[in-house]
Design an enzyme around this catalytic site. Structure first.
Site, short mmCIF file in Angstrom:
data_model
loop_
_atom_site.label_atom_id
_atom_site.label_comp_id
_atom_site.label_asym_id
_atom_site.label_seq_id
_atom_site.Cartn_x
_atom_site.Cartn_y
_atom_site.Cartn_z
N LEU A 1 -20.17 56.46 43.32
CA LEU A 1 -19.55 55.81 42.18
C LEU A 1 -18.04 56.00 42.16
O LEU A 1 -17.43 56.24 43.19
CB LEU A 1 -20.20 56.35 40.90
N PRO B 1 -25.06 41.98 48.86
CA PRO B 1 -23.62 42.24 49.00
C PRO B 1 -22.85 41.77 47.78
O PRO B 1 -23.36 40.99 46.97
CB PRO B 1 -23.25 41.41 50.23
N ASN C 1 -15.01 46.19 48.68
CA ASN C 1 -13.80 46.75 49.29
C ASN C 1 -14.00 47.24 50.72
O ASN C 1 -13.08 47.25 51.52
CB ASN C 1 -13.22 47.86 48.42
N CYS D 1 -12.48 54.12 47.05
CA CYS D 1 -13.04 55.06 46.07
C CYS D 1 -12.39 56.43 46.16
O CYS D 1 -12.40 57.19 45.19
CB CYS D 1 -14.55 55.20 46.27
N GLU E 1 -9.16 54.95 36.89
CA GLU E 1 -9.01 54.56 38.29
C GLU E 1 -8.27 53.23 38.36
O GLU E 1 -8.72 52.24 37.79
CB GLU E 1 -10.39 54.45 38.92
#
Length: 482
Positions: free
Chosen positions: A254, A179, A155, A287, A385
């Site tokens: 995280l 990546p 992201n 996040c 989430e």
């Protein structure tokens, strides 16, 4: 300038050489139209261990360079990133859908970490400790931890990389980069710039391919002394378990489930602007984006009205369009997750204010920016989430209720508070169990500030003066003198 990415295989970078032509390839798709924009080699254990060995050998000399020498390389890379801002930004938008304006901003932010840590590396100070005995001199030395493995997300494929690359190189560590397979092309370009900056062979290495195979090789190889990871809490927990065998050092950024609290005395226009910036940046795929909005009853209705109008004004489309503000979610699974959260909430009594469906006649994975009202704690959206353009709103009555609801989660990355009362704001910040708090600020992150979470949102900090500490060992030296 439009970057035309040809459908060809990029290469991986090990010990200063571009290799991997003989490996299978993994295609990279543009989520805005499902077209292939490139591919990367499907590397595995062999390539990962070769990269680790190269980094291990390079560490022997790189760690002996001065902080000023290392800063020089980072400053060259910083300048090259600025020179190649547009190409990097367009690659990023094509591979993961982010609006081009956001991509340009990310490149600038990413470059700023290199500049910051080039300077922080010069300020890694030891200590002289007052002695307890006349025949001793007590000192604290700082040393680079060794080979670092960096596992980065899709992201923010450039910024999340430089937040790890910058402090690692500044501290005297060497690095192996893995990546995300969803957006690896911008990482390939960044490593090309590392080569152009003249960074010595083996100091920076890049491996693409199977996450499980590369991850297992990283965790099993004792020459990797530190792993820095940004991603899901589930994977983070797995890395913690795997790291125990060798007591590898970990930095983990995280998952999150950010609450956004708006009280009766808040500036509503500022609050609306803050929630839009937080909830819909990168199509809600950050996040620290807000997942739960708690609005006090005195301003609830007025806020919902103003907020809905602002959301309805957002333009959805292919991120390469200069006027687009909301791009696609990363893939079909993400699209289905957003739809599930909306459907679950509506089935349990939530009210649809605006949005609520995928974009019709689209070849990409677009979901309309959505606002839900009358949500309640038992709804999935208030517990998981979403990682999509969805903003659920729950009415609250008291500050105490806001604190209880906000902290009722295993996550603790970011939280937001809008109130003009210094007393109330201070109480909220003191009680909130979050590593980052935006008080009357919907975009609180900064290069010079520490970024990281509490509870199951991770360990360690990136950015700020704290960001280099996890790449250093502290050594106590007691010297006997005559």
């Amino acid at each position: 300038m439009n970057v035309e990415l040809k459908t060809k295989q990029s290469r991986i970078y090990i010990n200063g050489e571009w290799v991997g032509e003989d490996l299978g390839e993994l295609q990279v798709l543009n989520p805005a139209n499902s077209k292939v924009v490139g591919s990367v080699p499907n590397g595995g254990e062999k390539e990962t261990n070769e990269a680790i060995e190269a980094a291990h050998e390079a560490f022997k000399t790189w760690s002996k360079t001065t902080a000023y020498e290392r800063a020089g390389y980072l400053e060259k890379l910083h300048a090259l990133m600025l020179e190649n801002q547009e190409e990097l930004a367009q690659i990023m938008t094509l591979e993961m859908g982010k609006p081009i304006q956001e991509s340009r901003g990310e490149v600038l932010s990413a470059a700023s970490y290199l500049e910051w840590f080039a300077e922080e590396g010069k300020r890694v100070y030891g200590e002289t400790i007052p002695t307890h005995a006349a025949g001793k001199r007590l000192q604290v030395w700082k040393k680079p931890v060794g080979v670092v493995a960096a596992i980065t997300p899709w992201n923010f494929p450039v910024a999340m990389l430089t937040r790890k690359l910058g402090p690692a190189l500044a501290a005297g560590c060497t690095i192996v980069i893995k990546p995300s397979g969803e957006s690896p092309l911008s990482a390939v370009k960044l490593v090309e710039l590392c080569e152009k900056a003249g960074i010595p062979r083996g100091v920076v290495n890049l491996v693409t391919g199977s996450s499980s195979k590369i991850g297992n090789a990283i965790m099993e190889n004792e020459k990797v002394r530190k792993v820095t990871f940004t991603g899901s809490t589930g994977v983070g927990k797995m890395l913690i378990e795997q790291s125990a065998k060798q007591v590898k050092r970990l930095s983990l950024e995280l998952g999150g489930h950010a609450p956004f609290i708006i009280l009766d005395d808040a500036n509503l226009d500022a609050a609306v602007e803050g929630v839009v910036a937080s909830a819909f940046r990168n199509a809600g795929q950050t996040c620290i984006c807000t997942n739960r909005i708690y609005v006090q009853s005195g301003v609830h209705d007025a806020f919902v009205e103003k907020f809905a109008a602002a959301v309805e004004a957002l333009k959805v489309g292919n991120g390469i369009d200069e006027t687009v503000q909301i791009g696609p979610v990363i893939n079909q699974a993400s699209l289905e997750k957003v739809a599930h959260h909306v459907e679950d909430a509506l089935s349990k009594g939530a009210a649809l204010v605006t949005g609520g469906s995928p974009v019709e006649d689209s070849k990409g994975t677009f979901y309309t920016p959505t606002v839900l009202a009358n949500v309640s704690p038992e709804m999935v959206v208030m517990n998981e989430e979403t990682f999509g353009p969805l903003a659920p709103i729950q009415k609250i009555e008291t500050v105490e209720e806001a604190i209880k609801l906000a902290n009722d989660t295993s996550y603790g990355l970011a939280a937001y508070v809008f109130t003009d009362s210094v007393s109330t704001g201070t109480k909220l910040v003191e009680e909130l169990e979050y590593g980052i708090v935006g008080w009357n600020d919907g975009t609180p992150t900064a290069t010079q500030a520490p970024f990281g979470g509490m509870k199951e949102s991770g360990m360690g900090r990136e950015g700020g003066r704290q960001g280099i500490e996890d790449y250093l060992e502290t050594q106590f030296v007691s010297i006997g003198v005559n």
